[in-house]
Design a protein around this motif. Structure first.
Motif, PDB file in Angstrom:
ATOM      1  N   MET A  88     -22.122  35.340  -2.392  1.00 16.49           N
ATOM      2  CA  MET A  88     -22.442  36.751  -2.546  1.00 16.49           C
ATOM      3  C   MET A  88     -23.369  37.211  -1.417  1.00 16.49           C
ATOM      4  O   MET A  88     -24.372  36.558  -1.141  1.00 16.49           O
ATOM      5  CB  MET A  88     -23.114  37.010  -3.904  1.00 16.49           C
ATOM      6  CG  MET A  88     -23.538  38.462  -4.118  1.00 16.49           C
ATOM      7  SD  MET A  88     -24.401  38.720  -5.701  1.00 16.49           S
ATOM      8  CE  MET A  88     -23.012  38.662  -6.825  1.00 16.49           C
ATOM      9  N   VAL A  89     -23.031  38.326  -0.768  1.00 14.46           N
ATOM     10  CA  VAL A  89     -23.876  38.866   0.295  1.00 14.46           C
ATOM     11  C   VAL A  89     -25.075  39.569  -0.336  1.00 14.46           C
ATOM     12  O   VAL A  89     -24.915  40.499  -1.132  1.00 14.46           O
ATOM     13  CB  VAL A  89     -23.097  39.857   1.182  1.00 14.46           C
ATOM     14  CG1 VAL A  89     -24.016  40.429   2.274  1.00 14.46           C
ATOM     15  CG2 VAL A  89     -21.897  39.172   1.815  1.00 14.46           C
ATOM     16  N   VAL A  90     -26.277  39.106   0.007  1.00 10.65           N
ATOM     17  CA  VAL A  90     -27.498  39.654  -0.594  1.00 10.65           C
ATOM     18  C   VAL A  90     -28.581  39.815   0.467  1.00 10.65           C
ATOM     19  O   VAL A  90     -28.505  39.250   1.559  1.00 10.65           O
ATOM     20  CB  VAL A  90     -28.042  38.744  -1.720  1.00 10.65           C
ATOM     21  CG1 VAL A  90     -26.990  38.505  -2.788  1.00 10.65           C
ATOM     22  CG2 VAL A  90     -28.539  37.422  -1.144  1.00 10.65           C
ATOM     23  N   SER A  91     -29.594  40.582   0.118  1.00 10.42           N
ATOM     24  CA  SER A  91     -30.822  40.641   0.898  1.00 10.42           C
ATOM     25  C   SER A  91     -31.953  40.935  -0.064  1.00 10.42           C
ATOM     26  O   SER A  91     -31.739  41.527  -1.129  1.00 10.42           O
ATOM     27  CB  SER A  91     -30.748  41.723   1.988  1.00 10.42           C
ATOM     28  OG  SER A  91     -30.609  43.002   1.417  1.00 10.42           O
ATOM     29  N   TYR A  92     -33.158  40.498   0.276  1.00 15.65           N
ATOM     30  CA  TYR A  92     -34.307  40.801  -0.562  1.00 15.65           C
ATOM     31  C   TYR A  92     -35.548  40.872   0.308  1.00 15.65           C
ATOM     32  O   TYR A  92     -35.651  40.160   1.322  1.00 15.65           O
ATOM     33  CB  TYR A  92     -34.468  39.806  -1.711  1.00 15.65           C
ATOM     34  CG  TYR A  92     -34.347  38.345  -1.370  1.00 15.65           C
ATOM     35  CD1 TYR A  92     -35.474  37.541  -1.174  1.00 15.65           C
ATOM     36  CD2 TYR A  92     -33.090  37.748  -1.288  1.00 15.65           C
ATOM     37  CE1 TYR A  92     -35.348  36.192  -0.899  1.00 15.65           C
ATOM     38  CE2 TYR A  92     -32.956  36.401  -0.995  1.00 15.65           C
ATOM     39  CZ  TYR A  92     -34.087  35.618  -0.808  1.00 15.65           C
ATOM     40  OH  TYR A  92     -33.960  34.277  -0.515  1.00 15.65           O
ATOM     41  N   SER A  93     -36.464  41.765  -0.061  1.00 13.61           N
ATOM     42  CA  SER A  93     -37.628  42.005   0.781  1.00 13.61           C
ATOM     43  C   SER A  93     -38.868  42.250  -0.061  1.00 13.61           C
ATOM     44  O   SER A  93     -38.798  42.785  -1.172  1.00 13.61           O
ATOM     45  CB  SER A  93     -37.396  43.197   1.703  1.00 13.61           C
ATOM     46  OG  SER A  93     -37.131  44.369   0.956  1.00 13.61           O
ATOM     47  N   ALA A  94     -40.022  41.866   0.488  1.00 19.13           N
ATOM     48  CA  ALA A  94     -41.307  42.054  -0.180  1.00 19.13           C
ATOM     49  C   ALA A  94     -41.809  43.474   0.015  1.00 19.13           C
ATOM     50  O   ALA A  94     -41.556  44.108   1.046  1.00 19.13           O
ATOM     51  CB  ALA A  94     -42.329  41.060   0.372  1.00 19.13           C
ATOM     52  N   ASP A  95     -42.502  43.979  -0.967  1.00 17.97           N
ATOM     53  CA  ASP A  95     -43.107  45.308  -0.897  1.00 17.97           C
ATOM     54  C   ASP A  95     -44.133  45.349   0.245  1.00 17.97           C
ATOM     55  O   ASP A  95     -44.776  44.343   0.560  1.00 17.97           O
ATOM     56  CB  ASP A  95     -43.783  45.622  -2.231  1.00 17.97           C
ATOM     57  CG  ASP A  95     -44.289  47.049  -2.308  1.00 17.97           C
ATOM     58  OD1 ASP A  95     -43.460  47.953  -2.484  1.00 17.97           O
ATOM     59  OD2 ASP A  95     -45.519  47.232  -2.192  1.00 17.97           O
TER      60      ASP A  95
END
Length: 285
Positions: free
Chosen positions: A77-84
């Motif tokens: 699954m293509v995903v991305s995640y980032s910190a506030d």
């Protein structure tokens, strides 16, 4: 850069077709705006947010997450995640894969349409993942212990899943996997498995393809080769004895099957040093 930023992780390099295997685990305090992706993983990866905030983008949807939330990344699954930017998150994670992983994950609250879950109490999830990370190591004892802790973690997720409508096809697969794990060293074949489960060979094939994405014969073969890999790494038995222990009475045939799956002969695999896990801890200050 903030002095409190850190990352501790443990990764394994053993990736044979075991029933279930841990790929990595760790804990990280991210810097503001820290981003991973877009990208894909080749295994299941579960993150639990310990503190702070961040965002997760998967399958065209974006989720705003905070302390107590848990999110999953599915293989491929293509995903991305980032910190506030103002309250960057700290999270812990565990990654795993294996023939049993797909079946077990179907029995948790996660799905590709619902990849974020808030468990009650969330501290139980954090404790379970951190227990896996802290127990990680390259010795056979630590390997067995972490797999046991992974099963306990997955059972914790399954306990909080809504009661599903009984799926007999899934029960057939689970029964077949159990039969294989207890009888793989004997002269069993797909006919024996289907007879034990109580369904036809064609029905067994259909339910395996539905839930496992592979045929029962391929699962049996890869299960046997995985057991052979363990013996080649952890014992000094001759190849013939290992072949027999994995359910093959013909050493030459076993060697052909082993090389087809593993890319090298059993003798060369053993000579390469009985591949073990290696720790790769890191820290950013």
């Amino acid at each position: 850069m903030t002095s409190g930023i850190f990352k501790h992780s443990y990764k394994t390099k053993t990736r044979e077709s075991l029933p279930i295997a841990i790929y990595n685990s760790g804990v990280q305090q991210c810097e503001p705006g820290y981003l991973w992706g877009p990208g894909v993983r080749d295994h299941y990866l579960i993150h639990h947010v310990i503190s702070g905030k961040g965002s997760y983008h998967a399958d065209g949807q974006q989720y705003q997450l905070e302390a107590g939330d848990t999110f999953i990344i599915y293989p491929g699954m293509v995903v991305s995640y980032s910190a506030d930017l103002s309250q960057p998150w700290e999270y812990c994670w565990v990654g795993f894969q294996g023939a049993e992983a797909k079946v077990l994950m179907k029995q948790t609250p996660f799905s590709k349409k619902a990849p974020v879950v808030h468990f009650d109490p969330p501290t139980a999830i954090e404790t379970a993942i951190m227990s896996i990370y802290k127990a990680s190591g390259s010795t056979p004892c630590s390997q067995v212990k972490t797999i046991g802790l992974l099963y306990l973690f997955l059972s914790l997720l399954m306990e909080q899943a809504p009661c599903p409508v009984s799926d007999l096809s899934l029960e057939y697969v689970e029964s077949a996997i159990s039969f294989i794990s207890h009888n793989y060293s004997g002269p069993i074949d797909v006919g024996d498995i289907s007879s034990n489960v109580g369904i036809s060979r064609s029905h067994l094939y259909r339910v395996f393809m539905k839930h496992m994405g592979t045929s029962p014969n391929d699962y049996l073969t890869r299960f046997r080769i995985a057991r052979a890999c363990e013996l080649l790494r952890q014992s000094s038995l001759p190849v013939g004895a290992i072949a027999a222990s994995a359910g093959y009475d013909d050493q030459l045939y076993f060697s052909r099957v082993f090389k087809k799956i593993m890319g090298v002969s059993p003798t060369r695999y053993a000579a390469q040093g009985r591949t073990q896990e290696t720790a790769t801890p890191s820290r950013k200050d």
